[in-house]
Structures are given as C-alpha cells and as structure tokens.
Design a protein around this motif. Structure first.
Motif, PDB file in Angstrom:
ATOM      1  N   MET A  25      36.043  40.635  43.717  1.00  0.00           N
ATOM      2  CA  MET A  25      36.459  39.256  43.421  1.00  0.00           C
ATOM      3  C   MET A  25      35.243  38.326  43.359  1.00  0.00           C
ATOM      4  O   MET A  25      35.167  37.476  42.479  1.00  0.00           O
ATOM      5  CB  MET A  25      37.453  38.753  44.469  1.00  0.00           C
ATOM      6  CG  MET A  25      38.821  39.384  44.360  1.00  0.00           C
ATOM      7  SD  MET A  25      39.670  39.068  42.793  1.00  0.00           S
ATOM      8  CE  MET A  25      40.126  37.359  42.993  1.00  0.00           C
ATOM      9  N   ARG A  26      34.299  38.501  44.273  1.00  0.00           N
ATOM     10  CA  ARG A  26      33.071  37.690  44.229  1.00  0.00           C
ATOM     11  C   ARG A  26      32.365  37.860  42.899  1.00  0.00           C
ATOM     12  O   ARG A  26      31.909  36.888  42.302  1.00  0.00           O
ATOM     13  CB  ARG A  26      32.127  38.099  45.355  1.00  0.00           C
ATOM     14  CG  ARG A  26      32.420  37.449  46.664  1.00  0.00           C
ATOM     15  CD  ARG A  26      31.310  37.740  47.674  1.00  0.00           C
ATOM     16  NE  ARG A  26      31.729  37.263  48.977  1.00  0.00           N
ATOM     17  CZ  ARG A  26      31.517  37.910  50.112  1.00  0.00           C
ATOM     18  NH1 ARG A  26      30.877  39.061  50.114  1.00  0.00           N
ATOM     19  NH2 ARG A  26      31.931  37.411  51.251  1.00  0.00           N
ATOM     20  N   GLY A  27      32.286  39.108  42.449  1.00  0.00           N
ATOM     21  CA  GLY A  27      31.641  39.394  41.169  1.00  0.00           C
ATOM     22  C   GLY A  27      32.350  38.725  40.008  1.00  0.00           C
ATOM     23  O   GLY A  27      31.712  38.091  39.161  1.00  0.00           O
ATOM     24  N   TYR A  28      33.688  38.864  39.966  1.00  0.00           N
ATOM     25  CA  TYR A  28      34.456  38.244  38.876  1.00  0.00           C
ATOM     26  C   TYR A  28      34.259  36.734  38.852  1.00  0.00           C
ATOM     27  O   TYR A  28      33.989  36.144  37.807  1.00  0.00           O
ATOM     28  CB  TYR A  28      35.946  38.548  39.008  1.00  0.00           C
ATOM     29  CG  TYR A  28      36.330  39.977  38.729  1.00  0.00           C
ATOM     30  CD1 TYR A  28      35.898  40.637  37.580  1.00  0.00           C
ATOM     31  CD2 TYR A  28      37.143  40.683  39.618  1.00  0.00           C
ATOM     32  CE1 TYR A  28      36.257  41.948  37.326  1.00  0.00           C
ATOM     33  CE2 TYR A  28      37.512  41.996  39.377  1.00  0.00           C
ATOM     34  CZ  TYR A  28      37.063  42.620  38.228  1.00  0.00           C
ATOM     35  OH  TYR A  28      37.420  43.917  37.976  1.00  0.00           O
ATOM     36  N   VAL A  29      34.416  36.085  40.023  1.00  0.00           N
ATOM     37  CA  VAL A  29      34.336  34.626  40.077  1.00  0.00           C
ATOM     38  C   VAL A  29      32.922  34.155  39.732  1.00  0.00           C
ATOM     39  O   VAL A  29      32.749  33.196  38.983  1.00  0.00           O
ATOM     40  CB  VAL A  29      34.809  34.088  41.451  1.00  0.00           C
ATOM     41  CG1 VAL A  29      34.553  32.587  41.575  1.00  0.00           C
ATOM     42  CG2 VAL A  29      36.292  34.393  41.660  1.00  0.00           C
ATOM     43  N   SER A  30      31.893  34.854  40.224  1.00  0.00           N
ATOM     44  CA  SER A  30      30.519  34.429  39.901  1.00  0.00           C
ATOM     45  C   SER A  30      30.203  34.630  38.424  1.00  0.00           C
ATOM     46  O   SER A  30      29.333  33.961  37.877  1.00  0.00           O
ATOM     47  CB  SER A  30      29.494  35.128  40.796  1.00  0.00           C
ATOM     48  OG  SER A  30      29.465  36.503  40.530  1.00  0.00           O
ATOM     49  N   ASN A  31      30.945  35.526  37.758  1.00  0.00           N
ATOM     50  CA  ASN A  31      30.772  35.710  36.313  1.00  0.00           C
ATOM     51  C   ASN A  31      31.700  34.826  35.489  1.00  0.00           C
ATOM     52  O   ASN A  31      31.789  34.976  34.280  1.00  0.00           O
ATOM     53  CB  ASN A  31      30.963  37.183  35.925  1.00  0.00           C
ATOM     54  CG  ASN A  31      29.813  38.046  36.399  1.00  0.00           C
ATOM     55  OD1 ASN A  31      28.671  37.601  36.445  1.00  0.00           O
ATOM     56  ND2 ASN A  31      30.109  39.276  36.766  1.00  0.00           N
ATOM     57  N   GLY A  32      32.433  33.935  36.160  1.00  0.00           N
ATOM     58  CA  GLY A  32      33.249  32.960  35.433  1.00  0.00           C
ATOM     59  C   GLY A  32      34.717  33.296  35.285  1.00  0.00           C
ATOM     60  O   GLY A  32      35.463  32.521  34.687  1.00  0.00           O
ATOM     61  N   THR A  33      35.173  34.435  35.793  1.00  0.00           N
ATOM     62  CA  THR A  33      36.600  34.768  35.727  1.00  0.00           C
ATOM     63  C   THR A  33      37.303  34.067  36.882  1.00  0.00           C
ATOM     64  O   THR A  33      36.908  34.233  38.037  1.00  0.00           O
ATOM     65  CB  THR A  33      36.814  36.287  35.826  1.00  0.00           C
ATOM     66  OG1 THR A  33      36.092  36.917  34.769  1.00  0.00           O
ATOM     67  CG2 THR A  33      38.289  36.660  35.713  1.00  0.00           C
ATOM     68  N   THR A  34      38.320  33.257  36.571  1.00  0.00           N
ATOM     69  CA  THR A  34      39.011  32.500  37.618  1.00  0.00           C
ATOM     70  C   THR A  34      40.531  32.608  37.539  1.00  0.00           C
ATOM     71  O   THR A  34      41.234  31.984  38.316  1.00  0.00           O
ATOM     72  CB  THR A  34      38.617  31.011  37.564  1.00  0.00           C
ATOM     73  OG1 THR A  34      38.939  30.502  36.267  1.00  0.00           O
ATOM     74  CG2 THR A  34      37.139  30.809  37.862  1.00  0.00           C
ATOM     75  N   GLN A  35      41.046  33.380  36.600  1.00  0.00           N
ATOM     76  CA  GLN A  35      42.493  33.550  36.446  1.00  0.00           C
ATOM     77  C   GLN A  35      42.835  35.000  36.789  1.00  0.00           C
ATOM     78  O   GLN A  35      42.366  35.914  36.102  1.00  0.00           O
ATOM     79  CB  GLN A  35      42.933  33.266  35.004  1.00  0.00           C
ATOM     80  CG  GLN A  35      42.513  31.905  34.474  1.00  0.00           C
ATOM     81  CD  GLN A  35      43.250  30.763  35.145  1.00  0.00           C
ATOM     82  OE1 GLN A  35      44.423  30.867  35.461  1.00  0.00           O
ATOM     83  NE2 GLN A  35      42.546  29.671  35.369  1.00  0.00           N
ATOM     84  N   VAL A  62      40.484  28.547  43.303  1.00  0.00           N
ATOM     85  CA  VAL A  62      40.948  27.168  43.164  1.00  0.00           C
ATOM     86  C   VAL A  62      39.754  26.213  43.070  1.00  0.00           C
ATOM     87  O   VAL A  62      39.741  25.304  42.239  1.00  0.00           O
ATOM     88  CB  VAL A  62      41.903  26.788  44.319  1.00  0.00           C
ATOM     89  CG1 VAL A  62      42.186  25.296  44.337  1.00  0.00           C
ATOM     90  CG2 VAL A  62      43.199  27.575  44.200  1.00  0.00           C
ATOM     91  N   GLU A  63      38.724  26.439  43.905  1.00  0.00           N
ATOM     92  CA  GLU A  63      37.509  25.614  43.835  1.00  0.00           C
ATOM     93  C   GLU A  63      36.867  25.691  42.456  1.00  0.00           C
ATOM     94  O   GLU A  63      36.281  24.721  41.987  1.00  0.00           O
ATOM     95  CB  GLU A  63      36.484  26.074  44.874  1.00  0.00           C
ATOM     96  CG  GLU A  63      36.827  25.702  46.293  1.00  0.00           C
ATOM     97  CD  GLU A  63      35.939  26.409  47.317  1.00  0.00           C
ATOM     98  OE1 GLU A  63      34.948  27.078  46.927  1.00  0.00           O
ATOM     99  OE2 GLU A  63      36.257  26.309  48.518  1.00  0.00           O
ATOM    100  N   ALA A  64      36.995  26.860  41.802  1.00  0.00           N
ATOM    101  CA  ALA A  64      36.410  27.052  40.470  1.00  0.00           C
ATOM    102  C   ALA A  64      37.387  26.655  39.354  1.00  0.00           C
ATOM    103  O   ALA A  64      37.130  26.905  38.184  1.00  0.00           O
ATOM    104  CB  ALA A  64      35.982  28.509  40.303  1.00  0.00           C
ATOM    105  N   GLY A  65      38.529  26.061  39.733  1.00  0.00           N
ATOM    106  CA  GLY A  65      39.498  25.611  38.739  1.00  0.00           C
ATOM    107  C   GLY A  65      40.452  26.695  38.278  1.00  0.00           C
ATOM    108  O   GLY A  65      41.129  26.530  37.270  1.00  0.00           O
ATOM    109  N   GLY A  66      40.534  27.793  38.996  1.00  0.00           N
ATOM    110  CA  GLY A  66      41.392  28.904  38.586  1.00  0.00           C
ATOM    111  C   GLY A  66      42.628  29.059  39.449  1.00  0.00           C
ATOM    112  O   GLY A  66      43.010  28.144  40.178  1.00  0.00           O
ATOM    113  N   LYS A  67      43.238  30.235  39.350  1.00  0.00           N
ATOM    114  CA  LYS A  67      44.425  30.513  40.157  1.00  0.00           C
ATOM    115  C   LYS A  67      44.612  32.013  40.315  1.00  0.00           C
ATOM    116  O   LYS A  67      44.075  32.815  39.544  1.00  0.00           O
ATOM    117  CB  LYS A  67      45.672  29.886  39.550  1.00  0.00           C
ATOM    118  CG  LYS A  67      46.111  30.503  38.231  1.00  0.00           C
ATOM    119  CD  LYS A  67      47.382  29.834  37.723  1.00  0.00           C
ATOM    120  CE  LYS A  67      47.765  30.438  36.381  1.00  0.00           C
ATOM    121  NZ  LYS A  67      48.947  29.828  35.820  1.00  0.00           N
ATOM    122  N   ILE A  68      45.380  32.358  41.326  1.00  0.00           N
ATOM    123  CA  ILE A  68      45.767  33.746  41.570  1.00  0.00           C
ATOM    124  C   ILE A  68      47.289  33.779  41.657  1.00  0.00           C
ATOM    125  O   ILE A  68      47.885  32.998  42.397  1.00  0.00           O
ATOM    126  CB  ILE A  68      45.159  34.279  42.890  1.00  0.00           C
ATOM    127  CG1 ILE A  68      43.639  34.384  42.786  1.00  0.00           C
ATOM    128  CG2 ILE A  68      45.762  35.636  43.241  1.00  0.00           C
ATOM    129  CD1 ILE A  68      42.956  34.901  44.042  1.00  0.00           C
TER     130      ILE A  68
END
Length: 94
Positions: A25-35, A62-68
């Motif tokens: 998840m850290r990898g995805y979010v740091s690469n811009g994936t937030t959904q 959520v901090e990055a503007g995404g959701k789970i």
C-alpha cells in the motif's frame, strides 16, 4: 478519474500478511494510486493487526484525496468491522 486498484485480501489476514499489505500500500500510494477496492472474497479471518494496517492505509489514502472500499466480507469478518464500528468508516459493498 483514476482506475480503482483491486487488492485481494488473503484467507487469513494477520501479522505476516498485514506487513506485506502495508508495504504494498505504501508503494501504491507513493506512486500516486489512491483509489482501492479491497476484495475479501477469500478472507475468512482478520485480526487486530490486519484491521490496523487497513485503517492506516485508509488514512494515507484519504490524505492523498483517495478512498478505500471493501467488498465481499464473510459474515465473521463483517462482524469484526461492526464490533469496531469500522463499518461506519468504510464503504462496504456486497
């Protein structure tokens, strides 16, 4: 709008699986994936460590503007989300 990344949750989601999940998840979010859509169709057990990493990932998204979103929770897994009131935090699909 960004494509939702589907992640299959393993049959037992506890400490070992949770640390792998946290890293991916850290990898995805740091690469811009937030959904994200977490698919629980194989999952039959989740412990507090598993819940903790999902909540942590949720906060980062959520901090990055995404959701789970979550889907296909087995009755006993859903009960854990209800007992912790996380069913009020996450959008849970059938």
């Amino acid at each position: 709008m960004q494509q939702e990344k589907v992640i299959r949750i393993p049959p037992t989601f506890s400490i070992e699986e949770a640390s792998l999940f946290r890293e991916s998840m850290r990898g995805y979010v740091s690469n811009g994936t937030t959904q994200f859509l977490l698919d629980f169709s194989d999952c039959r057990f989740i412990d507090s460590t598993g819940l903790g990493v999902i909540v942590s990932a949720y906060k980062k998204c959520v901090e990055a503007g995404g959701k789970i979103r979550l889907q296909a929770l087995a009755p006993n897994v859903m009960k854990v989300f209800q007992l912790t009131r996380l069913n009020n935090v996450f959008e849970i699909l059938p």
